[in-house]
Design an enzyme around this catalytic site. Structure first.
Site, PDB file in Angstrom:
ATOM      1  N   THR A  67       0.980  -1.177   0.058  1.00  0.00           N
ATOM      2  CA  THR A  67       0.204   0.060   0.036  1.00  0.00           C
ATOM      3  C   THR A  67       0.964   1.361   0.022  1.00  0.00           C
ATOM      4  O   THR A  67       2.160   1.160   0.687  1.00  0.00           O
ATOM      5  CB  THR A  67      -0.929   0.093   1.144  1.00  0.00           C
ATOM      6  OG1 THR A  67      -1.914  -1.005   0.911  1.00  0.00           O
ATOM      7  CG2 THR A  67      -1.687   1.141   1.481  1.00  0.00           C
ATOM      8  N   GLY A  97     -10.294  -4.371   1.379  1.00  0.00           N
ATOM      9  CA  GLY A  97      -9.346  -4.169   2.512  1.00  0.00           C
ATOM     10  C   GLY A  97      -9.840  -2.968   3.249  1.00  0.00           C
ATOM     11  O   GLY A  97     -10.547  -2.348   3.229  1.00  0.00           O
ATOM     12  N   THR A 118      -0.943   0.419   6.602  1.00  0.00           N
ATOM     13  CA  THR A 118      -0.461  -0.671   5.585  1.00  0.00           C
ATOM     14  C   THR A 118      -0.456  -1.908   6.608  1.00  0.00           C
ATOM     15  O   THR A 118      -0.161  -1.891   7.786  1.00  0.00           O
ATOM     16  CB  THR A 118       0.590  -0.225   4.864  1.00  0.00           C
ATOM     17  OG1 THR A 118       1.041  -1.487   4.152  1.00  0.00           O
ATOM     18  CG2 THR A 118       2.013  -0.421   5.836  1.00  0.00           C
ATOM     19  N   GLY A 121      -5.177  -6.315   6.128  1.00  0.00           N
ATOM     20  CA  GLY A 121      -6.191  -5.358   6.349  1.00  0.00           C
ATOM     21  C   GLY A 121      -7.517  -5.788   7.105  1.00  0.00           C
ATOM     22  O   GLY A 121      -8.109  -5.048   7.766  1.00  0.00           O
TER      23      GLY A 121
HETATM   24  N1  ASP Z   1      -3.752  -3.004   3.922  1.00  0.00           N
HETATM   25  C1  ASP Z   1      -3.780  -3.512   2.703  1.00  0.00           C
HETATM   26  C2  ASP Z   1      -4.952  -4.461   2.591  1.00  0.00           C
HETATM   27  O1  ASP Z   1      -5.259  -5.108   3.595  1.00  0.00           O
HETATM   28  C3  ASP Z   1      -2.628  -4.085   2.147  1.00  0.00           C
HETATM   29  C4  ASP Z   1      -1.420  -3.537   2.314  1.00  0.00           C
HETATM   30  O2  ASP Z   1      -1.259  -2.632   3.169  1.00  0.00           O
HETATM   31  O3  ASP Z   1      -0.461  -3.548   1.474  1.00  0.00           O
HETATM   32  O4  ASP Z   1      -5.701  -4.528   1.516  1.00  0.00           O
END
Ligand code: ASP
Length: 200
Positions: A67, A97, A118, A121
């Site tokens: 993210t 997410g 990030t 999620g």
């Molecule tokens: N938080 C994001 C999700 O769960 C993933 C990420 O942080 O790369 O979609």
């Protein structure tokens, strides 16, 4: 934000609206990269291996979060936060997410802080991470680092959630907190001083 009364649009409706607003749209193939393709294949292979060994903990071992988030203190004390993501590698079709969910992966309140997250999620949604951090700052009158540390390194760890946040408070103090070995991050202040880091 300025041209619709709504807070959140998704799917076809969001794309129609984006088009009406004159935003550039690209075909999904634009986002294809060989590196991500290989990463997906590795996760699929690993999931099959995990299923065979019946060890669900293997599932997320090879997943890296990707993210991109930003928080800023802008003119007149306005705090902003934004988060963009492709989600988690090999996620189920239709999965949403934390990144777009206000209060989970993204939140800003001029009286408390701006947060962009990030990580895994599903846990950030359950824990309403971004809002929880801001609420602790506001109601417990604690500083942003203490609040973020409690949520990321205590509450989230107990739940089993990996990840971290970048945050900024009303005075422009930048805070990075994560419970993973590293988190790519950078900050810049009004004098142009740039700070870039990956690991703890
Ligand atoms: N938080 C994001 C999700 O769960 C993933 C990420 O942080 O790369 O979609």
């Amino acid at each position: 934000m300025l041209n619709s009364p709504h807070v959140m649009l998704m799917g076809e409706g969001a794309e129609d609206f984006a088009e009406q607003q004159g935003l550039e749209l690209v075909d999904n193939s634009y986002f294809y990269t060989e590196r991500r393709r290989r990463q997906l294949q590795r996760v699929i292979d690993n999931n099959q291996a995990a299923a065979a060994s019946e060890d669900p903990s293997d599932d997320f071992e090879v997943q890296k979060f990707s993210t991109v988030g930003a928080v800023a203190l802008v003119q007149h004390g306005t705090i902003t936060a934004a988060t963009s993501t492709g989600g988690m590698t090999n996620k189920r079709y239709g999965r949403i997410g934390d990144s777009p969910i206000i209060g989970a992966g993204t939140y800003a309140d001029n009286r408390a802080c701006g947060i962009s997250a990030t990580g895994h999620g599903e846990y950030f949604i359950r824990a309403a991470v971004a809002h929880d951090i801001c609420a602790r700052v506001k109601y417990q009158r604690i500083d942003l680092h203490t609040a973020a540390n409690e949520v990321i390194n205590n509450k989230l760890v107990k739940m089993g959630g990996d990840g971290g946040i970048i945050g900024i408070d009303p005075k422009g103090k930048v805070v990075n907190v994560f419970n993973t070995p590293g988190m790519y991050r950078a900050s810049v202040d009004t004098s142009g001083h740039l700070d870039v880091q990956i690991f703890r």
